[in-house]
Each structure stands twice: as structure tokens, then as C-alpha cells.
Design a protein around this motif. Structure first.
Motif, PDB file in Angstrom:
ATOM      1  N   ASP A   1      -1.615 -30.555   0.111  1.00  0.00           N
ATOM      2  CA  ASP A   1      -0.740 -30.524   1.061  1.00  0.00           C
ATOM      3  C   ASP A   1       0.083 -29.504   1.439  1.00  0.00           C
ATOM      4  O   ASP A   1       0.481 -29.119   2.472  1.00  0.00           O
ATOM      5  CB  ASP A   1       0.452 -31.756   0.724  1.00  0.00           C
ATOM      6  N   ILE A   2       0.299 -28.678   0.282  1.00  0.00           N
ATOM      7  CA  ILE A   2       1.311 -27.336   0.421  1.00  0.00           C
ATOM      8  C   ILE A   2       0.464 -26.382   1.245  1.00  0.00           C
ATOM      9  O   ILE A   2       0.860 -25.628   1.994  1.00  0.00           O
ATOM     10  CB  ILE A   2       1.695 -26.930  -0.933  1.00  0.00           C
ATOM     11  N   ASN A   3      -1.042 -26.463   0.827  1.00  0.00           N
ATOM     12  CA  ASN A   3      -1.987 -25.473   1.111  1.00  0.00           C
ATOM     13  C   ASN A   3      -2.001 -25.660   2.822  1.00  0.00           C
ATOM     14  O   ASN A   3      -2.112 -24.704   3.478  1.00  0.00           O
ATOM     15  CB  ASN A   3      -3.368 -25.586   0.722  1.00  0.00           C
ATOM     16  N   LYS A   4      -1.871 -26.718   3.323  1.00  0.00           N
ATOM     17  CA  LYS A   4      -1.986 -27.185   4.614  1.00  0.00           C
ATOM     18  C   LYS A   4      -0.859 -26.863   5.279  1.00  0.00           C
ATOM     19  O   LYS A   4      -1.070 -26.320   6.481  1.00  0.00           O
ATOM     20  CB  LYS A   4      -2.536 -28.728   4.726  1.00  0.00           C
ATOM     21  N   ALA A   5       0.386 -26.887   4.723  1.00  0.00           N
ATOM     22  CA  ALA A   5       1.570 -26.573   5.355  1.00  0.00           C
ATOM     23  C   ALA A   5       1.391 -25.295   5.632  1.00  0.00           C
ATOM     24  O   ALA A   5       1.980 -24.682   6.763  1.00  0.00           O
ATOM     25  CB  ALA A   5       2.609 -26.933   4.519  1.00  0.00           C
ATOM     26  N   PHE A   6       1.094 -24.242   4.589  1.00  0.00           N
ATOM     27  CA  PHE A   6       1.075 -22.883   4.738  1.00  0.00           C
ATOM     28  C   PHE A   6      -0.029 -22.615   5.893  1.00  0.00           C
ATOM     29  O   PHE A   6       0.231 -21.725   6.717  1.00  0.00           O
ATOM     30  CB  PHE A   6       0.647 -22.235   3.701  1.00  0.00           C
ATOM     31  N   ALA A   7      -1.196 -23.044   5.917  1.00  0.00           N
ATOM     32  CA  ALA A   7      -2.024 -22.821   6.978  1.00  0.00           C
ATOM     33  C   ALA A   7      -1.595 -23.221   8.427  1.00  0.00           C
ATOM     34  O   ALA A   7      -1.596 -22.298   9.357  1.00  0.00           O
ATOM     35  CB  ALA A   7      -3.364 -23.635   6.742  1.00  0.00           C
ATOM     36  N   SER A   8      -0.882 -24.280   8.328  1.00  0.00           N
ATOM     37  CA  SER A   8      -0.389 -24.860   9.600  1.00  0.00           C
ATOM     38  C   SER A   8       0.740 -23.914  10.279  1.00  0.00           C
ATOM     39  O   SER A   8       1.009 -23.244  11.445  1.00  0.00           O
ATOM     40  CB  SER A   8       0.205 -26.070   9.684  1.00  0.00           C
ATOM     41  N   SER A   9       1.609 -23.304   9.342  1.00  0.00           N
ATOM     42  CA  SER A   9       2.708 -22.389   9.467  1.00  0.00           C
ATOM     43  C   SER A   9       2.522 -20.958   9.901  1.00  0.00           C
ATOM     44  O   SER A   9       2.959 -20.421  10.689  1.00  0.00           O
ATOM     45  CB  SER A   9       3.734 -22.483   8.510  1.00  0.00           C
ATOM     46  N   LEU A  10       1.456 -20.429   9.140  1.00  0.00           N
ATOM     47  CA  LEU A  10       0.944 -19.092   9.069  1.00  0.00           C
ATOM     48  C   LEU A  10      -0.100 -18.765   9.609  1.00  0.00           C
ATOM     49  O   LEU A  10      -0.516 -17.497  10.071  1.00  0.00           O
ATOM     50  CB  LEU A  10       1.140 -18.360   7.794  1.00  0.00           C
ATOM     51  N   GLY A  11      -1.083 -19.864  10.130  1.00  0.00           N
ATOM     52  CA  GLY A  11      -2.311 -19.409  10.173  1.00  0.00           C
ATOM     53  C   GLY A  11      -3.217 -19.128   8.760  1.00  0.00           C
ATOM     54  O   GLY A  11      -2.927 -18.850   7.899  1.00  0.00           O
ATOM     55  N   PRO A  12      -4.620 -19.398   9.026  1.00  0.00           N
ATOM     56  CA  PRO A  12      -5.356 -19.245   7.486  1.00  0.00           C
ATOM     57  C   PRO A  12      -5.547 -17.833   7.162  1.00  0.00           C
ATOM     58  O   PRO A  12      -5.812 -17.794   6.141  1.00  0.00           O
ATOM     59  CB  PRO A  12      -6.945 -19.672   8.330  1.00  0.00           C
ATOM     60  N   ASP A  13      -5.365 -16.753   7.908  1.00  0.00           N
ATOM     61  CA  ASP A  13      -5.329 -15.573   7.425  1.00  0.00           C
ATOM     62  C   ASP A  13      -3.784 -14.862   7.215  1.00  0.00           C
ATOM     63  O   ASP A  13      -3.904 -13.751   7.054  1.00  0.00           O
ATOM     64  CB  ASP A  13      -6.075 -14.595   8.562  1.00  0.00           C
ATOM     65  N   GLY A  14      -2.945 -15.740   7.314  1.00  0.00           N
ATOM     66  CA  GLY A  14      -1.378 -15.411   7.361  1.00  0.00           C
ATOM     67  C   GLY A  14      -0.918 -15.366   5.634  1.00  0.00           C
ATOM     68  O   GLY A  14      -0.007 -14.929   5.500  1.00  0.00           O
ATOM     69  N   TYR A  15      -1.898 -15.762   4.704  1.00  0.00           N
ATOM     70  CA  TYR A  15      -1.470 -15.789   3.242  1.00  0.00           C
ATOM     71  C   TYR A  15      -2.804 -15.972   2.288  1.00  0.00           C
ATOM     72  O   TYR A  15      -3.675 -15.990   2.715  1.00  0.00           O
ATOM     73  CB  TYR A  15      -0.500 -17.284   3.234  1.00  0.00           C
ATOM     74  N   THR A  16      -2.428 -15.634   1.196  1.00  0.00           N
ATOM     75  CA  THR A  16      -3.293 -15.508   0.198  1.00  0.00           C
ATOM     76  C   THR A  16      -2.730 -16.738  -0.977  1.00  0.00           C
ATOM     77  O   THR A  16      -1.804 -16.876  -1.270  1.00  0.00           O
ATOM     78  CB  THR A  16      -3.416 -14.208  -0.568  1.00  0.00           C
ATOM     79  N   PHE A  17      -3.995 -17.365  -1.332  1.00  0.00           N
ATOM     80  CA  PHE A  17      -3.826 -18.336  -2.641  1.00  0.00           C
ATOM     81  C   PHE A  17      -4.524 -18.141  -3.563  1.00  0.00           C
ATOM     82  O   PHE A  17      -5.764 -17.843  -3.579  1.00  0.00           O
ATOM     83  CB  PHE A  17      -4.100 -19.762  -1.545  1.00  0.00           C
ATOM     84  N   ALA A  18      -4.075 -18.523  -4.486  1.00  0.00           N
ATOM     85  CA  ALA A  18      -4.752 -18.505  -5.911  1.00  0.00           C
ATOM     86  C   ALA A  18      -4.301 -19.776  -6.787  1.00  0.00           C
ATOM     87  O   ALA A  18      -2.942 -20.017  -6.906  1.00  0.00           O
ATOM     88  CB  ALA A  18      -4.617 -17.217  -6.687  1.00  0.00           C
ATOM     89  N   GLY A  19      -4.827 -20.291  -7.537  1.00  0.00           N
ATOM     90  CA  GLY A  19      -4.456 -21.602  -8.532  1.00  0.00           C
ATOM     91  C   GLY A  19      -5.208 -21.685  -9.586  1.00  0.00           C
ATOM     92  O   GLY A  19      -6.244 -20.937 -10.036  1.00  0.00           O
TER      93      GLY A  19
END
Length: 577
Positions: free
Chosen positions: A534-552
């Protein structure tokens, strides 16, 4: 009679000259008897402050093994080496010819090898009364009052600058000519000095040196010069002319090179990691910096700007917009400043040689003839790094690994791993504490969230203890900070199941752009979300798929094992332990 008439004017002229000189001397003596007024030189003195400033910008002290130290840091992190306390004895120089701070160089080398891995923590305690200072005196007072505790180191460095053999070889050449009106001379000299350093690692508990953990290396420093002398006579006048040039390699840089090499060898052997991979880098080539300096001098400032901009694009500090930025444009200076800070350089925002060398060092490799060659760029080409994408290295955590050369760095990378004592551990019991660490390949804003096995999701970073989301590159952050007496929070599993931690990195502070429920206080359950997805979708919706980097990272939590009755009876109560 005629000769006497001719002599009178000559005597008169000499008498007049003597009178003038006498008056001038009297005036000078009178002036010297009167104190000088500094107010007369006020304008001249006003230039002193500006003149006293250095005219060359300071640069970071580097050696041939600076990149090898960063490589070792990645090796330790990949091997998940637990934090080890270490200290050092004084490293004396019995020759008294190399008055350098060798012990502090060891501390710096250990620190550079621990930025990501947290492999070593240096215990700074001085027992020599002559070297104690305010910090040491306060430490002694607090120790005597039981207000602080010192942890015993596991290892220590011991050694000395073993020898300094000066002028081992010396070559001199002098020649000259002499004539009635012209004398000439030419001289040339060269000599070499050898410095040896021996270091060992010892076990602090037994105060014994560990067999096999020793390093004995030597380095050559040289000096030389040449000069030309000319002297001639024209009538009763003489003319002299002298020109020369000399060089002298300093002992300080030589000792730093020996210290870093010895430290890599010793801790690499102790940790049993393939440290030799870090000693075979192109950057360890003695002519690496000299060759890059030659390429730098061959190019123009415009070309330097283009080369560095292409490198910044390949590293992800600038976007590919197809236009060349001006050297002093705010966008370029900001990106360049971030790159300099991430690379451990003195930040200037200017394309000087240290920046040029750091930006292009991964686009240099050894050719088949053993000489350094440029990969994907040219010192005189107008289209630098045009094919940089063709040299992208394969994926991997260590950018200094065997496949790193002739390649550009990935845009951004988050390294997130479990730091509990056992290597590779991913299963825990209920109530057991979890320790993580995270690092970034370039300075970014990072936000980390925890998804507990019970279903709760909360933000770990930033929080009240660590409110700043901006993190430096290549610097590990501990989650939680187990080295701090006030870590702000602890992570202990409360129920069986799968737990996850996810971190998001962005170029700017995006807290205000995220949905309102993600802006809730840290370390408190978030509403309207039940997973990291859900948080990943919120980042993608707010910043776009290329606007951030994710690691888990995730781990399993199992039920707490029951303690056997006999073991429970034998175990002392909590208050007695």
C-alpha cells in the motif's frame, strides 16, 4: 697652465656631488631618528588579510589505496562482519626522520573501511600522561565516579616505522666551461630513499600478537633536480643567470600509502575475506593519477565540463535532457556538489582536477600493453562518454568488484540487510530484537517502514530521535542504532509470522507530497494501510514510478522456545545476572 685650468671644473663637480650626498645622508639619518607612522601604510596593510589566504583550494588527502579501502568496506558488508572494537598502540619512528601521525592514519583507514559495514569501532583511550588532554582527563574523572563504562577492544594494532634508509642510490652529474668573457655550468642529481613499515594485529585479551597477521612493506621516495648557470662579462660589467627545477616526494604521503596497504592486508586476513580483489584495482596503479592529470591538461575547460556532466548523468545526479549545462548554472553546481560530498571530496561545486579524476576514474582500465586507457571517452573528444551505457556493470552490491572497471555506477541503490550476529540469519523467536542497517549509493531522502507480523504498519525513519530524512551516501545508518545509549526505539518481534521493513529513497523531501495518513507520527500504527505494498502504491501515485527507489528485507518470527526445567532452575534470576 692649461692642465691646471682643466682640473678646476672637475674638482668643483666632485665637491658638488659630495655636498649632495652629505645632505641626503643627513636627511636619511634624521628620518631614521623619527619613529615610523604605521598610518602612512594603512592602504598597503589592508591587503594583508586577502594576501594571507591560500590561493589553491584544499583537496582531500588520497593515496593509491583510497578506492581499495572503500572496496574493503563493501566486502565486509557483503560478508556481514559484525562490529569489532579495535585500538592501536603508538607507532614510533626510531629514526626520527619521519615525524608523521601514523596512528591517526590507521584510525582514518579503519574508519573508511567501516562507513557501510560498521566493521570496526576504534576505542580512543590514552594512558600516556604526556599525551592526555581534556577529553582524556574528563574520561578518567567519569570512570572513577562510575558514570561511564569503557568496552574492552578485541584487537589492537602494534608496529613501528622500521627503517628509513636515506640516499640508497645517488646519481650526480656536473659539467662547466670557462672563457675570458663567458662561464657556463650544468648540474643534475637524483637520489632515492626507502621507508619500511611493520604492523601487526594482536589479541587484546591475552596481549599476544596473532601469528600470520603481520605486514612488512617498504616504499621508495625520490628527489632530484637540475640547474643551469650562466655568467658573462661585457667590458667592466658582469652578468649572472641561474635557473633550476627540483622535486622531492614527501614522507607523509608515502607513510599513508604503507599504512593503508598494511591495514587492508591485516584486517582482510583477520576477517578472511578476499582482500586481494581490492588490491588489484586500476586505481592502485602508481601512474593512475598522473595519467589522468595528463589527460586533464590536454583538454579545455569546456571539454572538462562535458565529461563531468556525462559522468554525473551516468551516475544519476543529472537527468538526460540533451542540453549542455553552463559550468556555473545552479542545477549543475548543485548536482556536482552532491557528487563531491558523496565521493568524500572537499565540496566546491567546480570542475577542478580532483573532481575530474573522481568522476572519470571508473571509465579507465588497463590495456593489453599494461598502460591505462580511456573507456568510452577521449581527452580530446567533443562527445565524451557517448557510449557509457554500453559499459554498465552487471548488478551487484560491490561497485569495486572484479567487473567494476570501465563502467558507470547505477543511478541509485539502497543496501538493506539484517545485522544480527549470526551471518545470513533470517529467522527469529518472539521477543527477540532485530537489528538492520541501510545505506545509499548517493545522498538522498530516505523513509523506512515496518510491517509487523500482527499486521500493523509504522514508520521507523525519520522519527523524533532522527528527524532528518536526508542521508549521506556510503554511510550506513543503523536501525535501530544499537551503538547509541538512546536509540529512540527497539524492534522486537511480538507475534509469530513474517515481518518486513521497506525503505524508499528520493532526491527531494517528499513528506508533504504523500497522502495525509503517511504523514502521521513515526513509531505509531498507520491507518488506511495494511502492508508495504500500500505504501509503495502511494509513493508511485504521488511521485511516479521513476521518482523513487525501493528496497526491502523480510524475516520469519517463530514461537518462543520453552526453556527446559533443569536449565530454568540453574539460570540465575534477572536481578543477579
Amino acid at each position: 697652465m692649461k692642465p691646471s685650468i682643466r682640473l678646476e671644473p672637475v674638482r668643483s663637480r666632485f665637491s658638488s656631488l659630495a655636498t649632495v650626498l652629505g645632505l641626503a645622508g643627513a636627511v636619511l639619518l634624521a628620518g631614521c631618528a623619527t619613529p615610523a607612522d604605521p598610518r602612512d601604510d594603512a592602504k598597503f596593510q589592508s591587503y594583508a588579510s586577502a594576501t594571507n589566504r591560500p590561493v589553491v583550494r584544499p583537496v582531500r588527502s588520497v593515496s593509491s589505496f583510497s578506492d581499495s579501502l572503500m572496496c574493503m568496506d563493501y566486502l565486509f558488508r557483503e560478508a556481514e562482519i559484525s562490529t569489532t572494537l579495535i585500538t592501536s598502540k603508538q607507532i614510533p619512528d626510531f629514526s626520527t626522520r619521519v615525524p608523521v601521525a601514523t596512528k591517526d592514519m590507521i584510525i582514518t583507514a579503519l574508519s573508511q573501511m567501516s562507513r557501510l559495514s560498521n566493521a570496526f569501532r576504534y576505542v580512543d583511550y590514552e594512558v600516556d600522561i604526556a599525551r592526555q588532554d581534556t577529553v582524556q582527563n574528563l574520561t578518567t574523572i567519569l570512570l572513577n565516579n562510575n558514570q561511564i563504562q569503557l568496552q574492552r577492544p578485541a584487537l589492537y594494532f602494534s608496529g613501528a616505522i622500521a627503517f628509513v634508509d636515506q640516499n640508497v642510490i645517488n646519481n650526480r652529474f656536473e659539467v662547466g666551461t670557462a672563457a675570458s668573457r663567458l662561464d657556463t655550468g650544468y648540474s643534475k642529481n637524483r637520489n632515492a630513499t626507502i621507508i619500511g613499515l611493520e604492523l601487526h594485529i594482536g589479541d587484546f585479551r591475552s596481549r599476544t600478537l596473532i601469528p600470520g597477521l603481520d605486514s612488512a612493506n617498504e616504499v621508495i621516495i625520490a628527489s632530484g633536480g637540475q640547474g643551469l648557470d650562466l655568467a658573462g662579462r661585457i667590458g667592466s660589467y658582469g652578468v649572472q643567470f641561474n635557473v633550476g627545477r627540483d622535486y622531492a616526494q614527501g614522507a607523509g604521503a608515502a607513510i599513508r600509502t604503507l599504512v593503508e596497504l598494511a591495514t587492508i592486508e591485516l584486517v582482510g586476513k583477520w576477517a578472511r575475506v578476499p582482500y586481494w580483489q581490492c588490491l588489484t584495482l586500476e586505481q592502485t596503479h602508481p601512474d593512475f593519477q598522473r595519467q589522468l592529470r595528463d589527460w586533464y591538461d590536454q583538454g579545455s575547460p569546456l571539454l572538462h565540463n562535458k565529461l563531468v556532466q556525462r559522468s554525473l548523468i551516468s551516475h544519476g545526479y543529472l537527468g538526460e535532457n540533451g542540453t549542455q549545462l553552463e559550468e556555473h548554472s545552479p542545477e549543475f553546481r548543485t548536482a556536482l556538489g552532491r557528487f563531491q560530498a558523496d565521493s568524500g571530496m572537499v565540496v566546491s561545486g567546480l570542475v577542478d582536477f580532483p573532481t575530474y579524476e573522481r568522476a572519470l576514474r571508473h571509465f579507465v582500465s588497463l590495456g593489453k600493453d599494461g598502460k591505462l586507457v580511456q573507456i568510452g571517452w577521449s581527452s580530446t573528444s567533443a562527445s565524451p562518454l557517448a557510449n557509457a551505457a554500453d559499459y554498465q556493470r552487471p548488478g551487484g552490491a560491490n561497485p569495486y568488484g572484479p567487473s567494476a572497471y570501465g563502467s558507470a555506477a547505477p543511478p541509485r541503490r539502497i543496501s538493506l540487510q539484517i545485522e544480527n550476529v549470526l551471518v545470513g540469519r533470517s529467522a527469529f523467536e518472539v521477543g527477540e530484537q532485530i537489528f538492520l542497517s541501510a545505506s545509499l549509493s548517493r545522498a538522498s531522502y530516505m523513509y523506512c517502514f515496518l510491517h509487523e507480523a500482527g499486521g500493523k504498519v509504522m514508520r521507523l525513519l525519520p522519527n523524533a530521535t532522527n528527524p532528518n530524512a536526508l542521508l549521506s551516501a556510503n554511510q550506513a545508518i543503523r536501525i535501530p542504532d544499537w551503538m547509541s545509549p538512546t536509540p529512540g526505539f527497539i524492534m522486537d518481534s511480538t507475534s509469530a509470522g513474517t515481518e518486513r521493513v521497506g525503505c524508499f529513497a528520493t532526491d527531494t523531501d517528499v513528506a508533504g507530497k504523500l497522502p495525509q495518513y503517511l504523514q502521521a507520527p513515526a513509531l505509531a500504527p498507520l491507518r488506511q494501510t495494511t502492508s508495504l505494498d500500500d505504501i509503495n502504491k502511494a509513493f508511485a501515485s504521488s511521485l511516479g514510478p521513476d521518482g523513487y527507489t525501493f528496497a526491502g528485507v523480510q524475516w520469519q518470527v517463530g514461537p518462543k522456545r520453552a526453556v527446559a526445567p533443569a536449565a530454568a532452575a540453574a539460570a540465575p534470576p534477572a536481578a543477579a545476572r
